[in-house]
Design an enzyme around this catalytic site. Structure first.
Site, PDB file in Angstrom:
ATOM      1  N   ARG A 105       0.852  -1.195   0.000  1.00 20.88           N
ATOM      2  CA  ARG A 105       0.000   0.000   0.000  1.00 20.88           C
ATOM      3  C   ARG A 105       0.879   1.233   0.000  1.00 20.88           C
ATOM      4  O   ARG A 105       1.793   1.367   0.807  1.00 20.88           O
ATOM      5  CB  ARG A 105      -0.898   0.010   1.243  1.00 20.88           C
ATOM      6  CG  ARG A 105      -1.575   1.357   1.564  1.00 20.88           C
ATOM      7  CD  ARG A 105      -2.828   1.578   0.763  1.00 20.88           C
ATOM      8  NE  ARG A 105      -3.396   2.897   0.936  1.00 20.88           N
ATOM      9  CZ  ARG A 105      -4.434   3.188   1.711  1.00 20.88           C
ATOM     10  NH1 ARG A 105      -4.996   2.248   2.436  1.00 20.88           N
ATOM     11  NH2 ARG A 105      -4.915   4.407   1.750  1.00 20.88           N
ATOM     12  N   ARG A 114      -5.561   0.582  -4.518  1.00 20.32           N
ATOM     13  CA  ARG A 114      -4.568   0.107  -3.562  1.00 20.32           C
ATOM     14  C   ARG A 114      -4.651  -1.406  -3.374  1.00 20.32           C
ATOM     15  O   ARG A 114      -5.725  -1.990  -3.494  1.00 20.32           O
ATOM     16  CB  ARG A 114      -4.689   0.815  -2.225  1.00 20.32           C
ATOM     17  CG  ARG A 114      -6.091   0.918  -1.695  1.00 20.32           C
ATOM     18  CD  ARG A 114      -6.212   2.187  -0.842  1.00 20.32           C
ATOM     19  NE  ARG A 114      -7.530   2.448  -0.332  1.00 20.32           N
ATOM     20  CZ  ARG A 114      -8.432   3.214  -0.931  1.00 20.32           C
ATOM     21  NH1 ARG A 114      -8.183   3.739  -2.102  1.00 20.32           N
ATOM     22  NH2 ARG A 114      -9.591   3.447  -0.380  1.00 20.32           N
ATOM     23  N   ASP A 117      -6.451  -1.984   1.910  1.00 19.19           N
ATOM     24  CA  ASP A 117      -6.974  -0.870   2.696  1.00 19.19           C
ATOM     25  C   ASP A 117      -7.592  -1.485   3.946  1.00 19.19           C
ATOM     26  O   ASP A 117      -8.456  -2.357   3.838  1.00 19.19           O
ATOM     27  CB  ASP A 117      -8.022  -0.099   1.898  1.00 19.19           C
ATOM     28  CG  ASP A 117      -8.526   1.127   2.620  1.00 19.19           C
ATOM     29  OD1 ASP A 117      -7.742   1.772   3.326  1.00 19.19           O
ATOM     30  OD2 ASP A 117      -9.722   1.444   2.476  1.00 19.19           O
ATOM     31  N   ASP A 119      -9.312  -0.437   7.672  1.00 16.38           N
ATOM     32  CA  ASP A 119      -9.817   0.587   8.581  1.00 16.38           C
ATOM     33  C   ASP A 119     -10.254  -0.060   9.885  1.00 16.38           C
ATOM     34  O   ASP A 119     -10.883  -1.128   9.876  1.00 16.38           O
ATOM     35  CB  ASP A 119     -11.032   1.306   7.978  1.00 16.38           C
ATOM     36  CG  ASP A 119     -10.670   2.196   6.812  1.00 16.38           C
ATOM     37  OD1 ASP A 119      -9.568   2.759   6.802  1.00 16.38           O
ATOM     38  OD2 ASP A 119     -11.512   2.332   5.895  1.00 16.38           O
TER      39      ASP A 119
END
Length: 188
Positions: A105, A114, A117, A119
């Site tokens: 990334r 990407r 990812d 989160d």
């Protein structure tokens, strides 16, 4: 149905011996470059490779359009990983970012395609409004590509200030969020 941890269960800090609560935590996983399934599985494997993170469930894999991304961005594969952990939200964010970096990334253009990812969506009932760490994730209630998979594996989780995942999921437009046959595995 997922196991709901006893909120009174605590774990000892491995360095200080201090007691820390065990918190249910959810990570959103996404990839829209390269071998997307391989990158998602690598995220599951890497994030759970710690004695302080106990994997609970990983959602089915979904495909969706890239949101707020440059034109012609490839579709994302998405999943949600649910764990129990004693780690702080900041430690979890740092672990997520180092995992992203380990799998190629790069940061630059916002929302650019990407390899990975990750989160931190929510960490128990903890909230944080720091400039670099917002928990619960500030846009999770708008994201069907997060809520739909999350509802598959932990529908009763209550996101602080927002409500239960199952209710949040039913309130978003899930058009374009498509469940795939591919699955991810929790390491044994």
């Amino acid at each position: 149905m997922t196991n709901v941890p006893n909120p009174n269960v605590v774990d000892a800090d491995t360095l200080t011996g201090d007691l820390r609560p065990l918190r249910r935590t959810a990570f959103a996983l996404g990839s829209n470059l390269g071998d997307r399934i391989e990158f998602l599985q690598a995220a599951v494997d890497t994030l759970t490779d710690s004695s302080e993170i106990v994997p609970v469930a990983v959602s089915p894999v979904y495909e969706s359009e890239a949101v707020d991304a440059p034109a012609d961005s490839p579709k994302f594969l998405n999943a949600v990983l649910v764990v129990d952990t004693t780690l702080s939200p900041r430690s979890l964010m740092e672990r997520a970012q180092s995992t992203e970096a380990a799998y190629g990334r790069t940061r630059g253009v916002p929302n650019a395609p990407r390899t990975l990812d990750i989160d931190v969506l929510a960490v128990g009932d903890v909230t944080s409004d720091d400039d670099d760490l917002r928990v619960p994730h500030p846009r999770l209630a708008e994201r069907a590509f997060v809520l739909v998979p999350w509802a598959d594996v932990d529908p009763e989780f209550t996101v602080p200030g927002l409500g239960r995942v199952v209710e949040l999921s039913s309130a978003v437009d899930a058009t374009g969020v498509r469940r795939l046959d591919e699955t991810l595995e929790i390491p044994a």
